[in-house]
Design a protein around this motif. Structure first.
Motif, short mmCIF file in Angstrom:
data_model
loop_
_atom_site.label_atom_id
_atom_site.label_comp_id
_atom_site.label_asym_id
_atom_site.label_seq_id
_atom_site.Cartn_x
_atom_site.Cartn_y
_atom_site.Cartn_z
N THR A 87 0.84 -1.20 0.00
CA THR A 87 0.00 0.00 0.00
C THR A 87 0.88 1.25 0.00
OG1 THR A 87 -0.04 0.08 2.41
CG2 THR A 87 -1.78 -1.20 1.33
N GLY A 88 0.28 2.38 -0.35
CA GLY A 88 0.98 3.66 -0.21
C GLY A 88 1.37 3.89 1.23
N TYR A 89 0.50 3.45 2.14
CA TYR A 89 0.78 3.57 3.58
C TYR A 89 2.07 2.84 3.95
CZ TYR A 89 -0.41 3.56 8.60
OH TYR A 89 -0.41 3.74 9.96
N ASP A 90 2.22 1.60 3.43
CA ASP A 90 3.45 0.83 3.69
C ASP A 90 4.68 1.62 3.23
OD1 ASP A 90 2.00 -1.42 4.55
OD2 ASP A 90 2.13 -2.44 2.60
N VAL A 91 4.64 2.13 2.01
CA VAL A 91 5.81 2.80 1.44
C VAL A 91 6.10 4.10 2.21
CG1 VAL A 91 6.77 3.88 -0.64
CG2 VAL A 91 5.48 1.75 -0.83
N MET A 104 6.07 9.24 -9.82
CA MET A 104 5.11 8.15 -10.06
C MET A 104 4.52 8.21 -11.46
SD MET A 104 2.43 9.70 -7.34
CE MET A 104 2.30 11.50 -7.35
N PRO A 105 4.05 7.06 -11.96
CA PRO A 105 3.38 7.03 -13.25
C PRO A 105 2.04 7.77 -13.17
CG PRO A 105 4.02 4.80 -12.55
CD PRO A 105 4.18 5.70 -11.37
N PRO A 106 1.60 8.34 -14.28
CA PRO A 106 0.33 9.09 -14.29
C PRO A 106 -0.87 8.25 -13.84
CG PRO A 106 1.50 9.36 -16.37
CD PRO A 106 2.27 8.36 -15.58
N GLY A 107 -0.80 6.93 -14.02
CA GLY A 107 -1.93 6.08 -13.66
C GLY A 107 -2.00 5.73 -12.18
N THR A 108 -1.09 6.27 -11.38
CA THR A 108 -1.10 5.98 -9.94
C THR A 108 -2.38 6.51 -9.30
OG1 THR A 108 1.30 6.22 -9.95
CG2 THR A 108 0.21 6.27 -7.79
N PRO A 109 -3.12 5.65 -8.56
CA PRO A 109 -4.34 6.13 -7.91
C PRO A 109 -4.04 7.22 -6.89
CG PRO A 109 -4.22 3.72 -7.84
CD PRO A 109 -2.89 4.21 -8.32
N VAL A 110 -4.87 8.24 -6.86
CA VAL A 110 -4.73 9.31 -5.88
C VAL A 110 -4.80 8.72 -4.47
CG1 VAL A 110 -5.86 11.37 -4.95
CG2 VAL A 110 -5.62 11.09 -7.42
N GLU A 111 -5.63 7.69 -4.31
CA GLU A 111 -5.76 7.02 -3.01
C GLU A 111 -4.41 6.46 -2.52
OE1 GLU A 111 -7.88 3.25 -2.93
OE2 GLU A 111 -9.22 4.06 -1.40
N TRP A 112 -3.61 5.98 -3.46
CA TRP A 112 -2.29 5.45 -3.11
C TRP A 112 -1.42 6.59 -2.55
CZ3 TRP A 112 2.93 5.46 -3.50
CH2 TRP A 112 3.62 4.26 -3.25
N VAL A 113 -1.50 7.75 -3.18
CA VAL A 113 -0.70 8.90 -2.75
C VAL A 113 -1.17 9.39 -1.38
CG1 VAL A 113 0.05 11.23 -3.35
CG2 VAL A 113 -0.32 9.53 -5.15
N GLU A 114 -2.48 9.41 -1.19
CA GLU A 114 -3.02 9.81 0.12
C GLU A 114 -2.56 8.82 1.20
OE1 GLU A 114 -7.08 12.06 -1.45
OE2 GLU A 114 -7.19 9.96 -0.83
N GLY A 115 -2.57 7.52 0.86
CA GLY A 115 -2.10 6.50 1.79
C GLY A 115 -0.62 6.70 2.11
N PHE A 116 0.14 7.07 1.08
CA PHE A 116 1.57 7.33 1.27
C PHE A 116 1.77 8.45 2.29
CE2 PHE A 116 5.21 10.03 0.16
CZ PHE A 116 6.23 9.13 0.37
N ALA A 117 1.03 9.54 2.13
CA ALA A 117 1.16 10.67 3.06
C ALA A 117 0.75 10.26 4.47
CB ALA A 117 0.32 11.85 2.58
N ASP A 118 -0.34 9.48 4.56
CA ASP A 118 -0.79 8.98 5.87
C ASP A 118 0.28 8.08 6.52
OD1 ASP A 118 -3.21 10.28 5.75
OD2 ASP A 118 -4.31 8.54 4.96
#
Lengths: 337, 337
Positions: free
Chosen positions: B72-76, B104-118
Motif C-alpha cells: 500500500t501507499g501507507y506501507d511505502v 510516479m506514473p500518471p496512472g497511480t491512484p490518488v488514493e495510493w498517494v493519500e495512503g503514502f502521506a498517511d
C-alpha cells in the motif's frame, strides 16, 4: 551505448563509490562527510534551508533527444546542481551542502556515473557556490535513471524572502534569464540534426542541458530589501501566478522589457518558425529569479525591471497580465495535460 | 488497480498537493514549511545532520508480491519514514524534518498517494519522532514509483557517534532486531498465499513492509558513551563488516546471543524449511542499531550484548566472525551479483 563499456553492474557499491568520491569536493562547512549513516553540516545561524528536486530520465531529460544530442552524465550532474542551488538562491540564501541519490539501471556505463559526479562538482563551482559540496548520498537500481538532490543552505542571519511579500506598487524584476532553456528544448525536440546547428543555437541547447542560474542575485536581493522572490522553474506566467497568488496581488509584465529576452532567442525561433515570446512567457528551467522590490529603490546588480505589482480588488483574481491584458501562456504542470 | 479509481493524471499538481498537505503534521522546529522554494528548519546547536534514501518500485518493494500481498501507499510512506529516521538515530541524533520527493506514473491512484502521506505521518509519530515533520517536497512523473526522502536532524550538542570508534575489548550490542524483515521478505516472495498465513507470520511480513527501528536507542547510546554505531540496513555481517573496517577491528558474534533472534523467526522458517540464522546474519531492513560500548558499562535500555570487539593484527583483515569462525553470510549489495 556500446556493450564493451564497463557498467555499474560489474562493480560493487563500494567500488563504484570509490570512483565517485575523488570527483567530489569537500567544503569547510561539512563537519562530517560521506561514510557514516548521516552527514553533519554547519548551520552557523541556527537555521537550515532545505529543498529537494528530482530529475527522471524521459521526463526531465532524454538520454538521446530527437535531434540526436545525447545527454551526458555531466549534463545531468550540472543540471541537478543548478536547479537545487537555485532553490536556496530563491530564498536569499547560500548553499552549504547537498546529499545526492542516484538510481540507475544496471547497464548504466560507469563512465556516465563518473561524468555525473564531474558535472555536479563543475556545476557547484562554475555557478559560484564554492562553499557547497556533496556531504553524502545513496546509490540504487531502477528501470530508469533518476537523480534526487536535497540541498541545504544558510541565510546568514537574514530573514528568508518569501513568495508572499509582494505589495502593490512594487517593481517586478528578473535576474538571469527566461526562455533560453525552452528554446533549447525546442531545438532538442526538433528534426534538425544537432550536428548542423550554429554555435549560437548550440548555446541555447546548452541552456536546457546545463542552465546557469544567477546565484549571486538571491542574497543580493535579500540584502537590498526584496519583498518577494522565487525562481522561475515552470515559466514566467505560471510561476508569476504563484507569487501573485501567495501575495494576493496582480503582476503586470512590461512587453517592452521582455522584448530583448525574446530577441535573444532568434537563432532558434527563426530556424523553427516559432514565436520566441512563447518561450519567454512559458519556458522554465533557466532558473532566473523573479523578485519584487519597493518602488524607487535601486535594483541590485543583475536585476532588470520587467513589470510592476498591482492591487487586486477585494475578491478579485490574482494573476499575471501583460500591459494589462491576460497573459495566457501557461508553463509546466507535472500532471495536468 | 481498477480503472475507475481517480488517478494522479486527472489532478493538477496543486490539486494533488491540496490532498497531501492536510495529511502531514507541522512540528515546531519547522520555521517555514511547504509553499516556498525551500523550507527553513531550526538547527538549535548550529549543526545539521542530513541523510538521503530512495525506495524504488520493483527494487525495494513490489506493488504486488509473489504471495499476493499488495504494497500500500501507507506501507511505502511508513518505510520511507523508518529508514530515514533510522539514519539520524544511528548517529545518536534526533530527526527534526524531512523533505520528500515522490515520482510516479500518471496512472497511480490518488488514493495510493493519500495512503503514502498517511503512512509517512503515521511512521514519524508511531516510531516516536514526534519532533519531526515534512517540511517540503517535490512531485514528478516517472515510469515507476520512486520515493526519495532527505531527513534532517540534530545531535543536541553531542558529538556524532561514528562507525570508526570501536576499540578492541568493547562490547558489541544490538538494539531493535535483525532478521524479521528478511523472514517477511521470504514469505512475500514465497508461493504460499498471504491470505493463508497465521497472525505471527503476517507480523513478520509487516516487519518487511513497515519496519520499526528503535528510535530512542540512538540518543541513549550516544549519551551512554557508545564508541561506534550504525544501523543494520544491509545485514548484520555486511554492515558489521563496514563498522569493523572503519574501526580497524574485528567483530566476533556470540551465537548464543543470536539464537533467540533466530528462534523468533520460527513461524516463517518452519513454514519455508529455511535456516533462520541466515536471516539473522544476512537480513537487513529492520534498521536495528549495532553499537559498541566500553567493556563493563551498563548497556542502555534496549541494547543486548551480541559479541565483542577484537584486535586485528598489523596488516590483518578486519571483519566479522562468529565464535571465532568466519561468518560468511553476506547481506545486500545494490549492484554486485
Amino acid at each position: 551505448m556500446p556493450n564493451e563499456q564497463l557498467t555499474v553492474a560489474e562493480l560493487s557499491e563500494s567500488e563504484l563509490l570509490a570512483r565517485i568520491f575523488p570527483r567530489l569536493d569537500h567544503s569547510p562547512g561539512i563537519l562530517l562527510g560521506p561514510g557514516d549513516d548521516a552527514a553533519l553540516v554547519a548551520a552557523p545561524d541556527g537555521r537550515t534551508l532545505i529543498s529537494i528536486d528530482t530529475q527522471t530520465q524521459d521526463q526531465d531529460f532524454r538520454l538521446e533527444w530527437n535531434n540526436g544530442y545525447r545527454t551526458t552524465g555531466y549534463d545531468v550532474g550540472w543540471k541537478s546542481a543548478a536547479q537545487n542551488l537555485s532553490d536556496i538562491n530563491a530564498m536569499g540564501g547560500r548553499a552549504t551542502s547537498m546529499v545526492v541519490s542516484l538510481t540507475m539501471p544496471p547497464g548504466t556505463p560507469v563512465e556516465w556515473v563518473e561524468g555525473f559526479a564531474d558535472g555536479l562538482t563543475a556545476g557547484i563551482i562554475g555557478l559560484g557556490a564554492a562553499d557547497c559540496s556533496v556531504a553524502g548520498g545513496d546509490l540504487g537500481r531502477g528501470r530508469e535513471i533518476a537523480v534526487t538532490v536535497a540541498v541545504v543552505g544558510t541565510l546568514d542571519g537574514l530573514p528568508p524572502v518569501l513568495r508572499s511579500g509582494a505589495r502593490p506598487g512594487d517593481t517586478l524584476a528578473l535576474a538571469g534569464t527566461v526562455g533560453r532553456a525552452a528554446a533549447g528544448l525546442a531545438l532538442l525536440e526538433s528534426d534538425i540534426p544537432a550536428g548542423s546547428l550554429t554555435a549560437e543555437q548550440r548555446q541555447l541547447m546548452d541552456g536546457q542541458c546545463r542552465p546557469v542560474p544567477p546565484l549571486a542575485a538571491g542574497p543580493s536581493a535579500a540584502r537590498a530589501g526584496a519583498t518577494a522572490m522565487m525562481d522561475v522553474s515552470d515559466g514566467l506566467v505560471r510561476d508569476g501566478g504563484r507569487l501573485a497568488a501567495a501575495s494576493g496581488v496582480g503582476l503586470d509584465l512590461d512587453p517592452a522589457a521582455l522584448k530583448p529576452l525574446a530577441e535573444a532567442l532568434r537563432a532558434a525561433s527563426d530556424l523553427l518558425a516559432a514565436d520566441p515570446m512563447t518561450w519567454v512567457l512559458g519556458g522554465g528551467e533557466d532558473h532566473g529569479l523573479l523578485a519584487t522590490f519597493p518602488a524607487g529603490i535601486q535594483l541590485p546588480q543583475g536585476f532588470t525591471a520587467i513589470g510592476s505589482v498591482q492591487a487586486v480588488a477585494e475578491g478579485g483574481r490574482t494573476g499575471v497580465t501583460m500591459a494589462g491584458l491576460a497573459a495566457n501562456t501557461v508553463g509546466w504542470d507535472h500532471f495536468a495535460d
